[in-house]
Structure formats: structure tokens, C-alpha cells
Design a protein around this motif. Structure first.
Motif, PDB file in Angstrom:
ATOM      1  N   THR A  61       0.222  15.458  -1.450  1.00 16.98           N
ATOM      2  CA  THR A  61       1.432  15.746  -0.656  1.00 16.98           C
ATOM      3  C   THR A  61       2.160  14.452  -0.277  1.00 16.98           C
ATOM      4  O   THR A  61       2.652  14.307   0.835  1.00 16.98           O
ATOM      5  CB  THR A  61       1.062  16.517   0.618  1.00 16.98           C
ATOM      6  OG1 THR A  61       0.099  15.739   1.371  1.00 16.98           O
ATOM      7  CG2 THR A  61       0.460  17.870   0.288  1.00 16.98           C
ATOM      8  N   VAL A  62       2.215  13.518  -1.227  1.00 18.31           N
ATOM      9  CA  VAL A  62       2.769  12.196  -0.920  1.00 18.31           C
ATOM     10  C   VAL A  62       4.247  12.280  -0.540  1.00 18.31           C
ATOM     11  O   VAL A  62       4.676  11.693   0.465  1.00 18.31           O
ATOM     12  CB  VAL A  62       2.562  11.247  -2.115  1.00 18.31           C
ATOM     13  CG1 VAL A  62       3.323   9.939  -1.890  1.00 18.31           C
ATOM     14  CG2 VAL A  62       1.087  10.957  -2.311  1.00 18.31           C
ATOM     15  N   SER A  63       5.056  12.979  -1.323  1.00 11.29           N
ATOM     16  CA  SER A  63       6.492  13.049  -1.035  1.00 11.29           C
ATOM     17  C   SER A  63       6.748  13.684   0.333  1.00 11.29           C
ATOM     18  O   SER A  63       7.582  13.194   1.114  1.00 11.29           O
ATOM     19  CB  SER A  63       7.207  13.842  -2.122  1.00 11.29           C
ATOM     20  OG  SER A  63       7.161  13.161  -3.359  1.00 11.29           O
ATOM     21  N   PHE A  64       6.038  14.753   0.626  1.00 15.33           N
ATOM     22  CA  PHE A  64       6.195  15.403   1.930  1.00 15.33           C
ATOM     23  C   PHE A  64       5.787  14.455   3.060  1.00 15.33           C
ATOM     24  O   PHE A  64       6.478  14.357   4.086  1.00 15.33           O
ATOM     25  CB  PHE A  64       5.343  16.671   1.983  1.00 15.33           C
ATOM     26  CG  PHE A  64       5.337  17.341   3.334  1.00 15.33           C
ATOM     27  CD1 PHE A  64       6.413  18.117   3.739  1.00 15.33           C
ATOM     28  CD2 PHE A  64       4.263  17.167   4.195  1.00 15.33           C
ATOM     29  CE1 PHE A  64       6.417  18.718   4.986  1.00 15.33           C
ATOM     30  CE2 PHE A  64       4.262  17.764   5.447  1.00 15.33           C
ATOM     31  CZ  PHE A  64       5.340  18.541   5.846  1.00 15.33           C
ATOM     32  N   ALA A  65       4.675  13.729   2.855  1.00 17.58           N
ATOM     33  CA  ALA A  65       4.204  12.801   3.889  1.00 17.58           C
ATOM     34  C   ALA A  65       5.192  11.669   4.098  1.00 17.58           C
ATOM     35  O   ALA A  65       5.491  11.284   5.242  1.00 17.58           O
ATOM     36  CB  ALA A  65       2.831  12.259   3.511  1.00 17.58           C
ATOM     37  N   ILE A  70      10.678   6.240  -1.209  1.00 14.67           N
ATOM     38  CA  ILE A  70       9.777   5.122  -0.908  1.00 14.67           C
ATOM     39  C   ILE A  70      10.567   3.995  -0.252  1.00 14.67           C
ATOM     40  O   ILE A  70      10.125   3.397   0.738  1.00 14.67           O
ATOM     41  CB  ILE A  70       9.090   4.619  -2.190  1.00 14.67           C
ATOM     42  CG1 ILE A  70       8.315   5.748  -2.874  1.00 14.67           C
ATOM     43  CG2 ILE A  70       8.151   3.457  -1.875  1.00 14.67           C
ATOM     44  CD1 ILE A  70       7.744   5.357  -4.226  1.00 14.67           C
ATOM     45  N   PHE A  71      11.760   3.711  -0.783  1.00  9.27           N
ATOM     46  CA  PHE A  71      12.605   2.665  -0.200  1.00  9.27           C
ATOM     47  C   PHE A  71      12.951   3.006   1.244  1.00  9.27           C
ATOM     48  O   PHE A  71      12.897   2.145   2.128  1.00  9.27           O
ATOM     49  CB  PHE A  71      13.880   2.510  -1.029  1.00  9.27           C
ATOM     50  CG  PHE A  71      14.758   1.372  -0.586  1.00  9.27           C
ATOM     51  CD1 PHE A  71      14.656   0.128  -1.183  1.00  9.27           C
ATOM     52  CD2 PHE A  71      15.690   1.539   0.438  1.00  9.27           C
ATOM     53  CE1 PHE A  71      15.465  -0.930  -0.773  1.00  9.27           C
ATOM     54  CE2 PHE A  71      16.500   0.499   0.852  1.00  9.27           C
ATOM     55  CZ  PHE A  71      16.382  -0.743   0.244  1.00  9.27           C
ATOM     56  N   LEU A 122      -2.805   8.007   7.157  1.00  7.17           N
ATOM     57  CA  LEU A 122      -2.060   9.237   6.879  1.00  7.17           C
ATOM     58  C   LEU A 122      -1.565   9.268   5.431  1.00  7.17           C
ATOM     59  O   LEU A 122      -1.619  10.311   4.766  1.00  7.17           O
ATOM     60  CB  LEU A 122      -0.883   9.354   7.838  1.00  7.17           C
ATOM     61  CG  LEU A 122      -1.232   9.634   9.306  1.00  7.17           C
ATOM     62  CD1 LEU A 122       0.033   9.676  10.153  1.00  7.17           C
ATOM     63  CD2 LEU A 122      -2.002  10.944   9.439  1.00  7.17           C
ATOM     64  N   LEU A 123      -1.090   8.123   4.930  1.00  4.73           N
ATOM     65  CA  LEU A 123      -0.646   8.082   3.546  1.00  4.73           C
ATOM     66  C   LEU A 123      -1.812   8.267   2.581  1.00  4.73           C
ATOM     67  O   LEU A 123      -1.679   8.925   1.540  1.00  4.73           O
ATOM     68  CB  LEU A 123       0.067   6.756   3.258  1.00  4.73           C
ATOM     69  CG  LEU A 123       1.480   6.600   3.819  1.00  4.73           C
ATOM     70  CD1 LEU A 123       2.058   5.251   3.429  1.00  4.73           C
ATOM     71  CD2 LEU A 123       2.388   7.718   3.328  1.00  4.73           C
ATOM     72  N   PHE A 175       0.829  -1.202   0.000  1.00  5.89           N
ATOM     73  CA  PHE A 175       0.000   0.000   0.000  1.00  5.89           C
ATOM     74  C   PHE A 175       0.865   1.255   0.000  1.00  5.89           C
ATOM     75  O   PHE A 175       0.618   2.203  -0.754  1.00  5.89           O
ATOM     76  CB  PHE A 175      -0.921  -0.015   1.220  1.00  5.89           C
ATOM     77  CG  PHE A 175      -1.812   1.199   1.322  1.00  5.89           C
ATOM     78  CD1 PHE A 175      -2.918   1.322   0.506  1.00  5.89           C
ATOM     79  CD2 PHE A 175      -1.537   2.214   2.220  1.00  5.89           C
ATOM     80  CE1 PHE A 175      -3.748   2.430   0.590  1.00  5.89           C
ATOM     81  CE2 PHE A 175      -2.346   3.331   2.311  1.00  5.89           C
ATOM     82  CZ  PHE A 175      -3.462   3.437   1.488  1.00  5.89           C
ATOM     83  N   ALA A 176       1.900   1.265   0.830  1.00  4.32           N
ATOM     84  CA  ALA A 176       2.790   2.427   0.889  1.00  4.32           C
ATOM     85  C   ALA A 176       3.500   2.638  -0.442  1.00  4.32           C
ATOM     86  O   ALA A 176       3.636   3.775  -0.920  1.00  4.32           O
ATOM     87  CB  ALA A 176       3.814   2.242   2.010  1.00  4.32           C
TER      88      ALA A 176
END
Length: 651
Positions: free
Chosen positions: A612-616, A563-564, A603-604, A548-549
Motif C-alpha cells: 500500500t505504498v502509494s496510499f501511504a 514521491i516528490f 510506517l513506510l 529510504f522514502a
């Protein structure tokens, strides 16, 4: 404080009693007392505050045998088990997976060696067993008294005092681990001739040389056995001489692995070959730290935890180096392969841990295990037992190699990277790892259905599922495994969709993220995990959260390295839980602050809907890493110091 008690009812055994008392002191006992009978022993145990070492006066052994028993890291309560045939009055024992599952067994696999270490938590049971075996408890059942012989007693005669003691302890459900004697000598003697023969056997063995050989695992994997353990004991001996401890060796091993990862990322044949050599040497040191701990008998909960965490960190840092190197060489999906390898290996480890817990629980329930010996699970269990017993055979080594253990993984990475480059190394790890996962998963599922042991009912399922407050407030469902598997499939489908959409320049609809989140939320938290396959639930939840992440990161076009990094921090958190389960420890101090798998996923999902995925991911990675480090400091530095009175409480 460790107390040793020698049970010596026969005054004629005074020479052996004095010898054993001196040996227990050399083995590390802080105080040694002599008990004339079981009643006196019970009184001494009642006043003890730490582990108690108990032995009869008929044991002739190397001091190293007693020291190994006293310092054994396998569990708090450990009994010496010998291969000698049971003599009159001695109790035969049956053991499975290193546990004494029955004392006085008709099908005994060994004989009680007349010595044991009893952990502080089991001292009340020991005192009670001693009083009942001595007949000091009026309502004691006949099997606890001195008269009748247990079924496995040598010669059919009544058991001796120390044998009745261990039998009574086992009858109270105490978890007793078995300590076998290898290379060294230990015998229980009944007369002067036997004593002289045993002492002669002790004198013929070089104790230090035997201990160095014993530092190597009795059974290890093919690569480790033939390409590491053939010379690593020399490194172990040298490390012991210059005073480097196991933790120091572990840190050097981590440095070697990090250096290898950097070289793999740099690229170029010389760098790749140098990285392969460093990776091999790092693995040698990874073996040496355990060998050094066994050789010097310097065991600690911290050392065991650190070894587990360092092994995984080293491997995943190497994956990162390979992923970067493959990307740097022009392959677009190098980081994706590294992520896949890390996710696959973590899920595999989770199933290994829980299947091991299942098997240990099954060993303590022999009647359940043998209920369906004719079924496919029973046949597989019997075949596996035969192969494991045939050490050195082709089938034995094939079985140990096909599961792709750590030695084989590191060897494959080193060889493939040096000869063909990072891309081939990652693909090779993924292919072999997937086949090994399918092989072990299929066989274990069949065997688990046959064993029918509800392992998750004996542990805190919510903790090891990594449930947070949000998951615990959801409506409980009765079948946790099916919904966990649905969560995995949902997250995998979302990942596939995200990859397809991003590759085509499309946006991923927000409702797809919400759908996957709902599937994840369906995994029941408060439901009983008593099904024969519910040991798969924690691993399924790890797979669902990681997929999921990754899907959210791909859909939000976050950098692959970010992501890694996020998934790597999650694996550290989950391996912390795994190490604590294996060491039977409580939850990390700041576990609630990690939010649980569902809280993190929410939260993701919110970040995905707001763009705001990269910031999260960056924020959550930093937050979870800080929480992890703070939890480690609290668990291994602050709280132990407070317990010793070395740190004042705030305020």
C-alpha cells in the motif's frame, strides 16, 4: 518597552547627553533616562522588562547608527564596534564571525563604540556587571572594578564606566554580537575639538542615501553583486515609498517562481525563455525583501522564518517544474533528477547550518581554535581567512562562486533552461551541486577536526536530529556518526536495488526494506554528540530518510510526482527546524505529531510489506502538510495572540 539609558557622569557633557537622549527617542526608544553612575544604571536595569539601550555621553553619531543598533536582527545583545584606534579609557575588542569574543584584547580588531543593546534575558547579567564595575559588590574580582586597565584599553589607563560595563558583561559569558558602522559616522569624542570634527563628519553624509546603500549586503555572491544589487536598491526604494512590506515582496517573489515552474513544465522555447525571465525577476525580489527590511528596519522573527521557508519552497517548486518538463519532453527520469536535486540541496543546507553553528561556537573558544595552528586544518583556516579578507580578488570571487550559492543556482537554471531545456538545467544543477558539496564537505571536515568543538552539546540534539518517540526509546549507542553514515549507505543500497529490480520487472524482497530500516534504527538518539564531526549527523539522517522514502516509493511503484511531494513536505518540516535553530527558537508546537524520522520510516516500511505504498505516501503527505500548516498557525498567530491577551484560552 525599550528603555535607553545614557551614562553621563560628567556634567560638562550635558550637550552631548541631551543630543543622545533625543537621538535614542528618534531611534525607537520608548523611554530615555540619564544615569549619573553605574550604581544608578544597575537600579534602572533591575526595573526594566524589555531590551535596554546603553550608551556613554561621549558618542557622536548619525541617528541611523543608533537605530540600526537598536533594531539589529543578529541577536538580543549587540555592541557597537568602531574602527577608530582606542583612546585612553576605551576598550579594544576582538570579534570573530560577527561576535565579540574578547573585550580588552591585546590583538583588538576594533574599539567598543560606547553603545550597546542588551536583550531582556541578559539584563540580570548587565545589572550585576554594573554593580561589580562600580565596586558595589564586596567580593568582586579585581578585573571587574574601576581601577585596573584591561589589556586592550587605550593608553593603558583605567577603562571608562561604559567600557567597564561591556567588559563585565563579556566576562560573564554573555553572547555579544558586533555591530559595525559602514557609510555612516560614529565617533567617541574626548574634547571639544573632537566633538566639532565628529559633528562635521556627520553633517557631510546623506543619511538616507547611506541607509539605502546599507540595505545591500556588504558581502554577497558574484551573480547577486553584479547582476542584482546594481539595480535592486531602486526597487527597494520604490517599494518603501508605496508602502509594500518585506512580506508582501516575498509573496510576489513566490508567485514569480511558481509561474516560472509552470512555464518550465509547459515546454516550448517561448515558455522556457519567459520562465527564465520570471525566475530572474523572482530572485531580484528575493533580494529586495531583505534589502527592504534593512532599509525600513522592519525586522521580525516571522519575517526571517518566512524568508527561509519561501526560498526553499521556490527553489524546489522550480525543480518540480523542470522535472515535469523533462518528463513531458520524453525523458523517463525527469522526476528522478528533480528528486535528486532537492535531496542534494537539502542535505547541503543541513551541513551548512550545522557547520555554521560549529564555527560560531569555535569563535567563542579561541584557545581551542589556535591549539594546532600548524596542522592542515589550521593552514586551511588561515588560507580561508586571507582569501575572505582580499575582497574583490579573483580568488575571493572563485571561492564564493564554487560553493554554488543560491544566486548562481538560479542563474544557472534560468540560462540552461532557456537555452537547452529542463533536462540540461537539472543535470547542470546536479553536477555543480555535487562538486560543490564534495569541495565544501572535504574542507569543512578537515577544519572541523582541527577546531575540535563539540557543537551538538550546546543544543537540543534530539530535536534537530528530528527524533521522535520511537527513536528516543532505542538503546543508545556511543558513536552516532558512524551508525548514521551506515544508515545512509543502507538506504542508498536499497534505492539502487529497487531501481534495478523495478527496471527489470522484478519484485523487491520485503527483507530488504527491513534491513534498511534496521540500519536507520541504528542511529543513536540519546548518545552524546560531542565528536568533532558529529555536526554531520543531522544531515546524514536527512539523507537516510529521504533515500529510504524514495526507495520504498520506487519499490512500490508509486507515481514519481507523489514521491516528490512527500519528500518536499519533509523538507519543509526540516527547514522549519533549521530556521528555528538559526533564530535560536524553541521546537514547533506540533513537533511530536510529525512522528520523527524513524516513526515515519516504520510506517513506510509497513506499507511496503503490505503493498500500500502509494496510499501511504499520499496519506502521510497530506497528514504532514496539515500538521505543518497547523504548527505554523499556532506558532505565529495563535500563541503570540494569547501572549498579548488577544485570544482566550479554550474552555
Amino acid at each position: 518597552m525599550t528603555l535607553a539609558i545614557v551614562l553621563a557622569a560628567d556634567p560638562a557633557a550635558s550637550r552631548l547627553t541631551e543630543r543622545l537622549a533625543a537621538q535614542w527617542r528618534r531611534a525607537g526608544a520608548d523611554d530615555v533616562l540619564i544615569a549619573a553612575d553605574l550604581t544608578e544604571l544597575a537600579d534602572l536595569v533591575a526595573d526594566a522588562t524589555g531590551p535596554v539601550l546603553v550608551s556613554g555621553a561621549d558618542l557622536v553619531a548619525h541617528t541611523a547608527v543608533l537605530r540600526h543598533l537598536a533594531t539589529s536582527p543578529v541577536g538580543p545583545t549587540v555592541a557597537l564596534v568602531l574602527t577608530d584606534p582606542p583612546a585612553p579609557g576605551q576598550a579594544g575588542v576582538r570579534e570573530e564571525r560577527g561576535q565579540v569574543v574578547e573585550v580588552g584584547a591585546a590583538d583588538a580588531s576594533g574599539v567598543f563604540g560606547g553603545a550597546m543593546r542588551v536583550g531582556a534575558a541578559d539584563l540580570p547579567a548587565l545589572a550585576d556587571a554594573a554593580r561589580r564595575a562600580a565596586g558595589a559588590v564586596p567580593d568582586a574580582p579585581p578585573s571587574d572594578l574601576a581601577g585596573p586597565a584591561a589589556p586592550g584599553a587605550g593608553g593603558g589607563r583605567p577603562l571608562g564606566a561604559v567600557d567597564r560595563l561591556v567588559a563585565g558583561l563579556a566576562a560573564r559569558g554573555t553572547l555579544i554580537f558586533a555591530h559595525r558602522v559602514r557609510l555612516l559616522v560614529a565617533h567617541r569624542v574626548g574634547d571639544e575639538a573632537q566633538r566639532e570634527a565628529a559633528e562635521a563628519a556627520v553633517a557631510t553624509v546623506d543619511e538616507d542615501r547611506a541607509e539605502l546603500k546599507l540595505s545591500v549586503k556588504e558581502r554577497d555572491d558574484f551573480f547577486t553583486t553584479f547582476f542584482v544589487s546594481t539595480w535592486s536598491p531602486y526597487v527597494t526604494k520604490a517599494a518603501a515609498r508605496i508602502g509594500i512590506g518585506p512580506t508582501g515582496v516575498t509573496m510576489v517573489s513566490v508567485a514569480f517562481a511558481v509561474a516560472a515552474a509552470v512555464l518550465f513544465g509547459t515546454g516550448g522555447r517561448p515558455a522556457l525563455v519567459a520562465g527564465a525571465v520570471l525566475l530572474y525577476l523572482g530572485f531580484v525580489l528575493d533580494c529586495v525583501d531583505g534589502q527592504l527590511a534593512r532599509y525600513t528596519r522592519h525586522f521580525s522573527a516571522w519575517g526571517g522564518w518566512l524568508d527561509t521557508m519561501a526560498d526553499r519552497f521556490k527553489e524546489y517548486v522550480v525543480y518540480a517544474g523542470l522535472g515535469f518538463g523533462a518528463t513531458h519532453a520524453g525523458f523517463r527520469y525527469g522526476w528522478a533528477l528533480a528528486l535528486a536535486a532537492m535531496t542534494l540541496q537539502t542535505v547541503r543546507h543541513m551541513t551548512d547550518t550545522w557547520y555554521g553553528a560549529l564555527h560560531d561556537e569555535a569563535a567563542r573558544r579561541p584557545k581551542v581554535v589556535t591549539a594546532d595552528a600548524g596542522g592542515i586544518g589550521g593552514k586551511l583556516n588561515a588560507a580561508s581567512t586571507r582569501v575572505q579578507a582580499d575582497t574583490g580578488s579573483v580568488s575571493y570571487w572563485l571561492k564564493r562562486t564554487v560553493v554554488f550559492p543560491i544566486g548562481e543556482r538560479w542563474a544557472l537554471i534560468a540560462i540552461a533552461a532557456a537555452l537547452f531545456g529542463p533536462l540540461v538545467a537539472l543535470v547542470a544543477v546536479l553536477v555543480w551541486g555535487t562538486l560543490a558539496f564534495a569541495y565544501t564537505g572535504g574542507l569543512r571536515t578537515l577544519r572541523a577536526r582541527w577546531m575540535r568543538v563539540p557543537v551538538l552539546t550546546t543544543v537540543d540534539a534530539g530535536l534537530h536530529r528530528d527524533d521522535g518517540l520511537l527513536a528516543r526509546t532505542l538503546q543508545s549507542m556511543r558513536r552516532p556518526l558512524p551508525v548514521a553514515l551506515v544508515a545512509v549507505l543502507g538506504a542508498a543500497a536499497l534505492l539502487g536495488w529497487a531501481l534495478w529490480a523495478v527496471h527489470g520487472g522484478r519484485d523487491v524482497p520485503g527483507w530488504g526494506v527491513v534491513l534498511a530500516l534496521v540500519l536507520l534504527a541504528g542511529a543513536a538518539s540519546r548518545a552524546p554528540h560531542g565528536g568533532s564531526l558529529d555536526w554531520l549527523v543531522p544531515a546524514a539522517l536527512r539523507a537516510a530518510e529521504y533515500l529510504f522514502a524514495i526507495a520504498v516509493g520506487v519499490a512500490g511503484r508509486a507515481p514519481a510526482w507523489l514521491i516528490f511531494g512527500y519528500v518536499l513536505v519533509l523538507t519543509l518540516h526540516h527547514y522549519d527546524l533549521t530556521a528555528r535553530l538559526e533564530k535560536r527558537q524553541s521546537a514547533p508546537p506540533l513537533h511530536a505529531a510529525t512522528l520523527g524520522w524513524l516513526g515515519r520510516s516504520v510506517l513506510l516500511a509497513a506499507a511496503a510489506t503490505t503493498g500500500t505504498v502509494s496510499f501511504a505516501l499520499a496519506t502521510m503527505t497530506a497528514y504532514l502538510f496539515v500538521v505543518f500548516v497547523a504548527s505554523v498557525v499556532l506558532a505565529w498567530v495563535v500563541l503570540p495572540a494569547r501572549a498579548r491577551g488577544g485570544v482566550r484560552s479554550p474552555g
